[in-house]
Structure formats: structure tokens, C-alpha cells
Design a protein around this motif. Sequence first.
Motif, PDB file in Angstrom:
ATOM      1  N   LEU A   8      -6.758  -0.435   8.355  1.00 50.51           N
ATOM      2  CA  LEU A   8      -7.239  -1.370   7.331  1.00 50.51           C
ATOM      3  C   LEU A   8      -6.164  -2.406   6.999  1.00 50.51           C
ATOM      4  N   ILE A   9      -4.904  -1.971   6.943  1.00 51.12           N
ATOM      5  CA  ILE A   9      -3.812  -2.894   6.636  1.00 51.12           C
ATOM      6  C   ILE A   9      -3.692  -3.962   7.720  1.00 51.12           C
ATOM      7  N   PHE A  10      -3.539  -3.524   8.968  1.00 51.46           N
ATOM      8  CA  PHE A  10      -3.341  -4.487  10.052  1.00 51.46           C
ATOM      9  C   PHE A  10      -4.638  -5.214  10.408  1.00 51.46           C
ATOM     10  N   GLY A  11      -5.780  -4.571  10.198  1.00 54.48           N
ATOM     11  CA  GLY A  11      -7.055  -5.259  10.407  1.00 54.48           C
ATOM     12  C   GLY A  11      -7.254  -6.380   9.413  1.00 54.48           C
ATOM     13  N   SER A  12      -6.826  -6.148   8.155  1.00 51.42           N
ATOM     14  CA  SER A  12      -6.908  -7.206   7.139  1.00 51.42           C
ATOM     15  C   SER A  12      -6.019  -8.379   7.514  1.00 51.42           C
ATOM     16  N   LEU A  13      -4.840  -8.079   8.052  1.00 49.15           N
ATOM     17  CA  LEU A  13      -3.934  -9.143   8.489  1.00 49.15           C
ATOM     18  C   LEU A  13      -4.573  -9.984   9.590  1.00 49.15           C
ATOM     19  N   GLU A  53       2.271  -5.479   2.870  1.00 48.95           N
ATOM     20  CA  GLU A  53       3.504  -4.725   3.115  1.00 48.95           C
ATOM     21  C   GLU A  53       3.803  -3.768   1.965  1.00 48.95           C
ATOM     22  N   VAL A  54       3.564  -4.196   0.738  1.00 45.53           N
ATOM     23  CA  VAL A  54       3.789  -3.317  -0.412  1.00 45.53           C
ATOM     24  C   VAL A  54       2.847  -2.119  -0.341  1.00 45.53           C
ATOM     25  N   LEU A  55       1.588  -2.350   0.018  1.00 43.58           N
ATOM     26  CA  LEU A  55       0.644  -1.240   0.189  1.00 43.58           C
ATOM     27  C   LEU A  55       1.121  -0.288   1.279  1.00 43.58           C
ATOM     28  N   CYS A  88       4.245   0.230   2.370  1.00 40.73           N
ATOM     29  CA  CYS A  88       5.465   0.949   1.980  1.00 40.73           C
ATOM     30  C   CYS A  88       5.238   1.906   0.815  1.00 40.73           C
ATOM     31  N   SER A  89       4.134   1.760   0.093  1.00 43.95           N
ATOM     32  CA  SER A  89       3.892   2.613  -1.074  1.00 43.95           C
ATOM     33  C   SER A  89       3.738   4.082  -0.705  1.00 43.95           C
ATOM     34  N   VAL A  90       3.483   4.379   0.590  1.00 43.20           N
ATOM     35  CA  VAL A  90       3.353   5.781   0.993  1.00 43.20           C
ATOM     36  C   VAL A  90       4.675   6.524   0.828  1.00 43.20           C
ATOM     37  N   TRP A  91       5.794   5.789   0.711  1.00 46.74           N
ATOM     38  CA  TRP A  91       7.099   6.421   0.545  1.00 46.74           C
ATOM     39  C   TRP A  91       7.523   6.478  -0.919  1.00 46.74           C
ATOM     40  N   ALA A  92       6.733   5.927  -1.815  1.00 46.80           N
ATOM     41  CA  ALA A  92       7.117   5.873  -3.227  1.00 46.80           C
ATOM     42  C   ALA A  92       6.694   7.144  -3.954  1.00 46.80           C
ATOM     43  N   PHE A 123       5.392   1.536  -8.302  1.00 43.64           N
ATOM     44  CA  PHE A 123       5.980   0.787  -7.191  1.00 43.64           C
ATOM     45  C   PHE A 123       5.146  -0.443  -6.857  1.00 43.64           C
ATOM     46  N   PHE A 124       3.830  -0.270  -6.775  1.00 43.60           N
ATOM     47  CA  PHE A 124       2.961  -1.397  -6.405  1.00 43.60           C
ATOM     48  C   PHE A 124       3.027  -2.506  -7.445  1.00 43.60           C
TER      49      PHE A 124
END
Length: 676
Positions: free
Chosen positions: A262-267, A337-339, A341-345, A351-352
Motif C-alpha cells: 500500500l505504501i509503495f503502491g500509493s507512491l 516514509e513516516v508511516l 518508519c512508524s513500525v519501529w516506534a 511518532f506519526f
Amino acid sequence: MKLKRNTTWLIGAFVAAMAIVLWLMPRPNKHKYSYEENRPWGYSLLTAPFDITVYRDSATVKSMIDSIDRNMIPIFRRDEETPTRVMAAISASHTLSPATRGRLSQIVQGLYRRGITDQTAASAIAAGNLTEVKFNEDNVNRSYPTDDFISQRDAYALIDSLFRNNPERGAIQRLDLARLLMPNVVEDQEATAHYRESLLQPVIAGIGVIQQGERIVDRGDIVTPQLYQVLKSYEATLDKQSDNNRTSRLSIFLGRFLFVSLIFGSLLAYFLYYYPDLLEPRRMGAILLLMVGFFVFSMAMSRTFMSGIYLSPLAMLPVIVLVFFNSRTAFFVYVLEVLLCSVWASFQFEFFVVETIAGTSVIFSLKELSKRSQLLQSALVAFVVYCLGYLAIELMSTGTLTSSTPRLIGYFAISAVLVSFAYILIFIFEKMFGMVSVVTLVELSDINNPVLRKLSTECPGTFQHSMAVSNLASEAAHRIGANVQMVRAGALYHDIGKIDNPAFFTENQHGVNPHDALSPIQSARIVINHIHDGMRRAEKAKLPQAIRNLITQHHGCGKAKYFYTMEQRQHPDEAIDAAPFTYPGPNPQTREASLLMMADAVEAASRSMTDHSDEAIRSLVDRLIDGQVAEGLHNESPLSFKDISEIKQTFIQRLKSMYHARIQYPAEMKKNKSKP
């Protein structure tokens, strides 16, 4: 073929980026909670589902083990067989007199009573690291000082010194005492290992038990260091008992795959819908590398430091994207990118929110990066917004600032400082992907640049023409949302090839036209060669590829119409080959190149106008631009009909303001100076 190759490359790049991100995502843990020391517990009441043994944290355990290893006294044993064997060897020597044997035996017995050690133990004793040792006596470890111990080498040296003046010294040396004097006080490594294990057992063992059904923590409770360790033990116990079967792992992987897709598809959808002309290998490769790079850095910081994800300067990402693209793209890529990286928060909502508002403020503070000093301003803005956003979340969640972590404020400061170093990454990406930043374009637009200075000196008319084209095209670029700085810089350099033959171009002539002595084909060749000459000068001056493209495309595959028409008139009954009169091209590939072609033609033609009325200017602009469109010169450009209409209107308004009628000032009346 080129389109197919680019499509294949893009698909491969997206798949590679997704694969890297999937591989580096946090390992699945269905029992994981997000919490930190001295922060409130954000979940409902948690009770122990079974008896939980509480263990010390790994840092404490490591510290205690290091202390044990540092202070532990090793266990030694006395070897009784070695002295007996040495004494037997001395007694069996027939080369020594009875008196010398008796004295030597007495000295050796005394040394063994003191204790002879190997060189390793002797070195530790000499360094002060082994002041005492333990001996197991009747199953009890008793400590003894090491002051009397002597090394094997020192024992032999002592004996040799005592018999130095003895006539039988040579016979004693032939006994080879250096080999016979083996240590009788040696470390019992097996006993030492067992002793160490007994000391470590209480450290590794649990320090308490939470009974089944006992309350662990409730919403709003502050996670103290003790409670933090209880929660860690609870999670570790659940992990050991969980049946992480194949079906569960597959489901987790599918969920992660869907999230990343979904992230890269949105891009990809964003660029397909809004900026399809930017879907080319260099630009998309740069964006994908930035996203993966910041994700990897965020992962490394998160694994290394507590709340270390805030050390990742994510606010630097929109700065870099803004420089090479635009603010809309910078914001969209940054949010994705924030979405990601949020998997590490630990606290994903916090964080978001904090990262999003900080990055957005950086975008607003920059708008367009044209000076390096703007990065310092953006870094300060990022730090202030980081702090305000964090404090806002703290007040919302706890109603107080007592649980706020000063460490995070320090992280925000470091992250903001790193934002100011974005120019380094911008420079690297310029070299890696051949893209041009706004800063570079602004520097190139300085008329003190050596190439432009030479153009103004040797081709003043061409230089004035280039300045006028730059103003005309940049205003139209602003109107249609094209790259204004690119158009401005490209217009200044588009005719630098005329430096080689300035007199052959009308704007530089002063009454004498050298074309009068040439045939149309010869004249066309000279005029067309200013493209090749311009490329040669651009390469020598190391101008960016984007500027070189504008030099080659500003005439496209059009014709040198004046000389082509002259050739047709001179040979009315012949079919004229258009090739010698055609520019090498290619036709404009970008909106900026199309804009430059239009502005170049309109500005040059407007100089020969005698009628500057509104109708005449409109007629000129429509005729030239419509003629280029009819010839297909803009077919490969993403320019729309709406863009063309906006460009026409901008050109018309600009030319009208340039050629408007000025007030004629009356001549000053001369006073009559007749004599009175």
C-alpha cells in the motif's frame, strides 16, 4: 523499446525496495506492547495469566557478571608429584658431591614450599591482578596470599645466583634445572569454572515471582524501572509459550506485505496520476533510495538506542525531495516514509504526529531552497516544532509534563542539526542521478558565471536576447507550474554556441551581414551549428545534463526557415532537401524545453515588429506557437492545451508591457536672451 526498458527498470526498482523493507521490518511478536520507562502505561488493566518469574534486565545481568569476573579469585591446587620427581632427579645425580646435593635439595624444597607458579600466574601476580588465590582444603575454599609465590624462571635464577661461586656450578647447570623445576602451584581450571558457575547462578536466576491473577499494571500507571522489568519478563514468558506456527507466520507476512504494498503502491499511483513525466529511472530511483535509506537508518537507531528512532533525521527527507521535485511531492513522500518508519516506534501515534508536523513545517519554511542559509532556519523550525509537538502529545495523554523525557529533547536537537546537513546529500544525489537542485540552478543563473560573462562580452546582442527569453519563459513557467529556475537557467545558456560565430547572428550584427556572401545551405549550416558548439561549451563548462538538454531541444527538429525559404526561392522548380536546413533535435521532451522553444521564437520575432498593438502582438504569438504545434515539435512534451493557452496569454501580457507606448516628454522652452 526505451519505454519498455524504463517500465521494466521501474518495476524491478519497486520490487527491490519492497523486498528490502519487508526483510528489515520488525520480527512478528503478537504479545508486544509499546511502553517506556517513566512513561504512563497506555493499555487497559494487565494481570498475570500464570505465575511469572521476574528476571533482571540484560544490562544489569551483564554488569553483575562483569563484576564477578573482575573480582573472582581463581582456585589453585598444589601438585605434590612434581617436587618428589625433582628431588629424585637431584638425589640421583652422581656428578655432585653429597654436600652440594644436600644444599641444593634443601633450597629446592624451600622453593616448592613457597610455591612455584607458571609464567602466566607470575605475570598476573607481578601486575597486581592476582593478590590471592583459593585452595580447596577439606571441601572448603580457603584464600591464601600470593606474596611468597615465585615463578619458574625466578626460581632457577635464584638457585643459579646462590651457586655462582661454587666450583660445582657447571655440574648443577648440567642437571637442566630450568626444565626440571616445573610449577607445583597451578590453577585448577575445572574447579574455577564450577566456582564461577556457582557465583553466576544467583545473578541469572529470577529475583521474584508474580502470582497468577496478580495485578501487574493498569492504564495510567507510570512504568517504573522495576515494573519495566516485570513487563519484559511477562513478554519473554509469553513468547516462550506461544505456538508461532506456520499459519501464524504466513498471516503476519501477508499483513506486512499488504502494508508495504500500500505504501509503495500509493507512491506509484501518485506519480502516475499527477506527474507521469517524472516516472523515469533516475528520479524514481532517487526517491526509492531515499525511502529505503531513511528506513534502514531509522531501524538502526531504534535497535541501538531507546526511542532512538527520533535520532533519524526524517525531516531531512522533504528538504531533499523539495529541491529536486516540488513541495506537494515532498509532503506526500514524507508522509509515506513516516508511516513506513512508524513500525519501529514504541508510541506510533506520538511518532506519526510529531514527525508529520515537523516535516510539514520544514516544507513551509523552505518553499524553495535557493540559499544554504535557509537550511539553518529550517533546522531551527524543525527543533521548535518537534518539542512543541512532543509536549502537546504528553499533555494530551497524561495531563502533566512530569513524565516527559529530557532525552527525547536531546534527540530532537540532534535530528534538527542533521537537517541542516541536507546539502551534503543533495550534492551526492546530484552526482549519482544526474539531477539538478534549485541551489545549483540559482548559482548557474548568476550572470558572473564565466560562460555568461564571455557571452555578454563577445555576443552582447545574444546575451540581451537570452536575458529577455529568460524573463519571458520563467514568468510563463511560474504560470503553468513548471520548474521556474530550470527555465531561467536554461534560457541564459541556450545560445552559448553563438560565441564561436557571433557576427552570423542578426542580434550581433552592425550593418554588415556575412550571410550575403554565402549560399542559403552554407548559412543554414553555420546557424544550425550553434547547437553543436553550445553542447561542446556546455560539456567543457560541466553544465548539468538538464541544461544541455535544453540547449539541444530549444530548436527541436525544426527548420532554419529563413534560409530554407531563400533556397526555395532561388530554386523554384526543384524539390529542396530539407535535411541541411533541419536542426539536429531532439524535439522538446519536457515542459521546460517546450517553454524555452516558444519563448525563444516569440522574443526573436518581436524584435522585428514595427506594430506593437494588442492585435499585432496576439497575432504574432498565436502564429508562432500554433505553427510549432502544427509541425509536431511539441508532440513529445507533456505540455497540455491548457498550458499552451496559459503560455500564450503570459507572452502577450509580457510583450505588451515591454513594448507599451511611452509618454513623449515636451522639449524645454528656451528663454529669449535678447539684450534689454
